[in-house]
Design a protein around this motif. Structure first.
Motif, PDB file in Angstrom:
ATOM      1  N   ASP A  70       0.824  -1.209   0.000  1.00  0.00           N
ATOM      2  CA  ASP A  70       0.000   0.000   0.000  1.00  0.00           C
ATOM      3  C   ASP A  70       0.861   1.264   0.000  1.00  0.00           C
ATOM      4  O   ASP A  70       0.416   2.320  -0.442  1.00  0.00           O
ATOM      5  N   TYR A  71       2.065   1.139   0.544  1.00  0.00           N
ATOM      6  CA  TYR A  71       2.949   2.291   0.681  1.00  0.00           C
ATOM      7  C   TYR A  71       4.376   1.925   0.281  1.00  0.00           C
ATOM      8  O   TYR A  71       4.838   0.808   0.539  1.00  0.00           O
ATOM      9  N   LEU A  72       5.067   2.905  -0.312  1.00  0.00           N
ATOM     10  CA  LEU A  72       6.483   2.781  -0.645  1.00  0.00           C
ATOM     11  C   LEU A  72       7.225   3.930   0.030  1.00  0.00           C
ATOM     12  O   LEU A  72       6.905   5.098  -0.211  1.00  0.00           O
ATOM     13  N   LEU A  95       4.486  -1.479  -5.586  1.00  0.00           N
ATOM     14  CA  LEU A  95       3.378  -0.703  -5.047  1.00  0.00           C
ATOM     15  C   LEU A  95       2.092  -0.970  -5.824  1.00  0.00           C
ATOM     16  O   LEU A  95       2.099  -1.021  -7.050  1.00  0.00           O
ATOM     17  N   LYS A  96       1.003  -1.132  -5.106  1.00  0.00           N
ATOM     18  CA  LYS A  96      -0.294  -1.327  -5.749  1.00  0.00           C
ATOM     19  C   LYS A  96      -0.696  -0.062  -6.513  1.00  0.00           C
ATOM     20  O   LYS A  96      -0.346   1.049  -6.096  1.00  0.00           O
ATOM     21  N   PRO A  97      -1.426  -0.186  -7.609  1.00  0.00           N
ATOM     22  CA  PRO A  97      -1.991   1.005  -8.248  1.00  0.00           C
ATOM     23  C   PRO A  97      -2.831   1.774  -7.233  1.00  0.00           C
ATOM     24  O   PRO A  97      -3.631   1.191  -6.502  1.00  0.00           O
ATOM     25  N   GLY A  98      -2.620   3.062  -7.157  1.00  0.00           N
ATOM     26  CA  GLY A  98      -3.312   3.869  -6.153  1.00  0.00           C
ATOM     27  C   GLY A  98      -2.587   3.922  -4.826  1.00  0.00           C
ATOM     28  O   GLY A  98      -3.000   4.657  -3.925  1.00  0.00           O
ATOM     29  N   GLY A 138       5.780   6.949 -12.905  1.00  0.00           N
ATOM     30  CA  GLY A 138       4.345   6.686 -12.877  1.00  0.00           C
ATOM     31  C   GLY A 138       3.653   7.162 -11.622  1.00  0.00           C
ATOM     32  O   GLY A 138       2.625   6.605 -11.217  1.00  0.00           O
ATOM     33  N   VAL A 139       4.201   8.218 -11.007  1.00  0.00           N
ATOM     34  CA  VAL A 139       3.614   8.782  -9.789  1.00  0.00           C
ATOM     35  C   VAL A 139       2.894  10.080 -10.143  1.00  0.00           C
ATOM     36  O   VAL A 139       3.425  10.922 -10.871  1.00  0.00           O
ATOM     37  N   ALA A 140       1.694  10.246  -9.620  1.00  0.00           N
ATOM     38  CA  ALA A 140       0.890  11.445  -9.857  1.00  0.00           C
ATOM     39  C   ALA A 140       0.498  12.077  -8.523  1.00  0.00           C
ATOM     40  O   ALA A 140       0.831  11.561  -7.462  1.00  0.00           O
ATOM     41  N   SER A 228      -2.915   4.388 -11.852  1.00  0.00           N
ATOM     42  CA  SER A 228      -3.559   3.115 -12.166  1.00  0.00           C
ATOM     43  C   SER A 228      -3.465   2.863 -13.672  1.00  0.00           C
ATOM     44  O   SER A 228      -3.861   3.713 -14.474  1.00  0.00           O
ATOM     45  N   GLY A 229      -2.915   1.699 -14.043  1.00  0.00           N
ATOM     46  CA  GLY A 229      -2.837   1.337 -15.448  1.00  0.00           C
ATOM     47  C   GLY A 229      -1.843   2.151 -16.247  1.00  0.00           C
ATOM     48  O   GLY A 229      -1.202   3.041 -15.783  1.00  0.00           O
TER      49      GLY A 229
END
Length: 229
Positions: A70-72, A95-98, A138-140, A228-229
């Motif tokens: 869930d967290y990095l 890390l999971k999407p989201g 891929g981080v927003a 996500s994705g």
């Protein structure tokens, strides 16, 4: 930044001896950690044994499953890594999407000095560089806070002066310096810290908040969410 986050499963990269790991474990989080240093990993296992089955220290990241956290977390790690973008993309796989990212790095290349060299830093970051690095992985929804001013202006310059002639790290590779920096500080720095009460810096923890918007401090803390994705 993380004070309102619900406890969940985390992976901490470059966790050293587990100081920051302990803070999150005590808040109810659980998960895994990794460090390049074999001695550091053993120290972590001893320091975090109180958490028992809630915490595992892995020798290799390949022991972990993709998209399972869930967290990095990575605190003061990326500045030690030449190929930081490549490594950040590798980390984000776990890390999971989201899922949420929380990292810290030293700020402003103009402040790079002897104290950086001694502990194996290859760079300090500018805010734009850090944002681009996270976006490329891929981080927003990225939020960056600059911290430390004004007290770090004094402590950094004092540290550089104290270790000006320290040659105890000179025969080490950058990786060895990085591993050692996670375990202990140069002897002269430890001696100086032993003479100073930690309470002395408490007022500065509040004063620094007045300067967050000015990008003057010695460090960045950044958070974001994996797309996500």
């Amino acid at each position: 930044m993380s004070s309102t986050w619900s406890p969940g499963r985390f992976i901490e990269m470059g966790a050293g001896t587990g100081h920051m790991t302990r803070i999150f474990l005590e808040r109810g989080f659980f998960g895994a950690s990794h460090d390049l240093g074999r001695d550091s990993r053993q120290m972590m296992r001893e320091n975090l044994s109180f958490a028992q089955e809630r915490m595992v220290v892995v020798d290799r990241l390949s022991e972990l499953a993709d998209e399972s956290f869930d967290y990095l977390f990575a605190f003061e790690v990326l500045e030690h890594i030449e190929k930081d973008r490549e490594v950040m993309r590798e980390w984000i796989r776990y890390l999971k999407p989201g899922g949420r990212v929380l990292i810290s790095v030293p700020a402003h290349q103009r402040k790079f000095g002897r104290s950086d060299e001694l502990v194996g830093h290859v760079r300090r970051y500018e805010k734009g560089e850090l944002r681009t690095l996270l976006m490329s992985a891929g981080v927003a929804d990225i939020h960056i806070v600059n911290y430390g001013f004004p007290v770090t202006e004094f402590t950094r310059r004092l540290s550089n002066r104290l270790i000006k002639n320290d040659q105890s790290y000179d025969d080490m590779t950058p990786e060895q310096r990085s591993v050692r920096s996670a375990q202990t500080k140069p002897a002269i720095i430890n001696k100086a810290l032993s003479l100073i009460s930690g309470d002395l810096f408490v007022p500065f923890c509040f004063v620094q908040r007045w300067f967050y918007q000015y990008d003057l401090g010695d460090g960045y803390v950044a958070s974001g969410i994996k797309c996500s994705g």
